[in-house]
Scaffold this motif. Sequence first.
Motif, mmCIF file in Angstrom:
data_model
loop_
_atom_site.group_PDB
_atom_site.id
_atom_site.type_symbol
_atom_site.label_atom_id
_atom_site.label_comp_id
_atom_site.label_asym_id
_atom_site.label_seq_id
_atom_site.Cartn_x
_atom_site.Cartn_y
_atom_site.Cartn_z
ATOM 1 N N ALA A 7 -8.494 0.355 -6.948
ATOM 2 C CA ALA A 7 -7.288 1.028 -7.310
ATOM 3 C C ALA A 7 -7.970 2.459 -7.282
ATOM 4 C CB ALA A 7 -7.059 0.820 -8.927
ATOM 5 N N ALA B 123 -3.471 8.236 -2.504
ATOM 6 C CA ALA B 123 -2.177 8.546 -3.071
ATOM 7 C C ALA B 123 -2.079 9.943 -3.504
ATOM 8 C CB ALA B 123 -2.022 7.663 -4.375
ATOM 9 N N LEU C 162 -4.919 -6.221 -5.693
ATOM 10 C CA LEU C 162 -5.439 -5.219 -4.957
ATOM 11 C C LEU C 162 -6.916 -5.497 -4.444
ATOM 12 C CD1 LEU C 162 -4.286 -2.707 -3.791
ATOM 13 C CD2 LEU C 162 -5.341 -1.168 -5.637
ATOM 14 N N THR D 2 -4.910 -5.542 -11.149
ATOM 15 C CA THR D 2 -5.653 -5.059 -9.955
ATOM 16 C C THR D 2 -6.237 -5.936 -9.230
ATOM 17 O OG1 THR D 2 -7.430 -5.117 -11.694
ATOM 18 C CG2 THR D 2 -6.228 -3.225 -11.561
ATOM 19 N N LEU E 23 0.773 -1.347 0.038
ATOM 20 C CA LEU E 23 -0.065 -0.111 0.150
ATOM 21 C C LEU E 23 0.882 1.254 0.067
ATOM 22 C CD1 LEU E 23 -3.011 -1.066 2.346
ATOM 23 C CD2 LEU E 23 -2.969 -1.074 -0.058
ATOM 24 N N LEU F 16 -7.856 3.589 -3.735
ATOM 25 C CA LEU F 16 -6.481 3.757 -3.138
ATOM 26 C C LEU F 16 -5.827 5.335 -3.809
ATOM 27 C CD1 LEU F 16 -4.498 2.717 -1.311
ATOM 28 C CD2 LEU F 16 -3.498 1.264 -3.192
ATOM 29 N N ASP F 17 -6.354 5.432 -5.065
ATOM 30 C CA ASP F 17 -5.940 6.540 -5.691
ATOM 31 C C ASP F 17 -6.049 7.817 -4.831
ATOM 32 O OD1 ASP F 17 -4.054 6.940 -7.988
ATOM 33 O OD2 ASP F 17 -5.605 5.762 -9.168
ATOM 34 N N VAL G 213 -1.665 4.518 -8.962
ATOM 35 C CA VAL G 213 -1.822 3.350 -8.385
ATOM 36 C C VAL G 213 -1.624 2.176 -9.494
ATOM 37 C CG1 VAL G 213 -3.324 1.616 -7.050
ATOM 38 C CG2 VAL G 213 -2.942 3.962 -6.318
ATOM 39 N N LEU H 188 2.199 2.007 -3.481
ATOM 40 C CA LEU H 188 1.293 2.351 -4.441
ATOM 41 C C LEU H 188 0.790 3.798 -4.116
ATOM 42 C CD1 LEU H 188 -0.808 -0.869 -4.747
ATOM 43 C CD2 LEU H 188 0.859 -0.131 -6.307
ATOM 44 N N MET H 189 0.767 3.919 -3.060
ATOM 45 C CA MET H 189 0.387 5.492 -2.612
ATOM 46 C C MET H 189 1.427 6.543 -3.053
ATOM 47 S SD MET H 189 -2.168 5.314 0.718
ATOM 48 C CE MET H 189 -1.019 4.168 1.725
#
Length: 278
Positions: free
Chosen positions: A47, A54, A34, A31, A10, A50-51, A20, A13-14
């Motif tokens: 995704a 991010a 994830l 994906t 994580l 999580l973006d 992501v 990715l962030m």
Amino acid sequence: MRLAALEELLYDLMTAPTGVGPGLAARGLTTDALDAVIAGDARLSSAARLDIYANMYFFRILDVLRDEFPRVVTAVGADPFHDLVTDFLLAERPAHPSLREAGARLPRYLAGHPLVVDRPWLAALATLERTHRELFDAADAPPLTMEEMRATPPEAFATLPVRLVPAHRILRQDFAIAGAWTPLGEGAGAPEDGAAVPETLLVWRQDFAVRHRVLDELAEEAMLTRAAVGTTLGALCEGFVEARRGPGGGPAADEAALATEAFQILARWIDDGLLTTA
């Protein structure tokens, strides 16, 4: 997936520079990997969720650094500063959980950045801004007051133990930037002259304000060096006399005049809240 591996995934990715999705691809993942740990729905995929974090990661740090280095922002412009922070976070990932430390390594990083080609004084400016930030919440110590000095018996004056308050720093820099501090703070342009002019600054906090001034007197700088590690008022005055006489002792000087100068410096330090007996 073990917790440590999940946290590492994580975090990577962030902090991925392109988002992501590309971050997953760079790790050879789809994906699906994830989806196994983050629930998506019809509104947002795993995704996309999580973006959000991010984007928050970058822009929150960008906001913090803008607030911490306002004069650097003025000197380079908003867009170049945005790009600087992007480069910085790619090269120097935050290593501390507190946002207070997000900009700790920026001055050092800036010294090698292309922005300093036309602004060689930029890292010195960033160092001074960061020092102001660090001293704002540095440790407290009760300052020595003039009332306490007047109450000290003459025979005890020379042996009175003193030191500089913890919230101080002596900065020796290769560029003179003190003169640009106020104009930059008022939104005026940056200094045009890129010549290297060494400058020594005393930075300290008095009450709730961090201040700085140029040290252009070598004898005072010698006194500060002694006071930083703890000494006595008598030793401070002796250090002033030695610095004024220079190497080898120099010719005999007017002891009364030198003592008066030393006392004037001490009085200024006390007015500035620089000395403590703690």
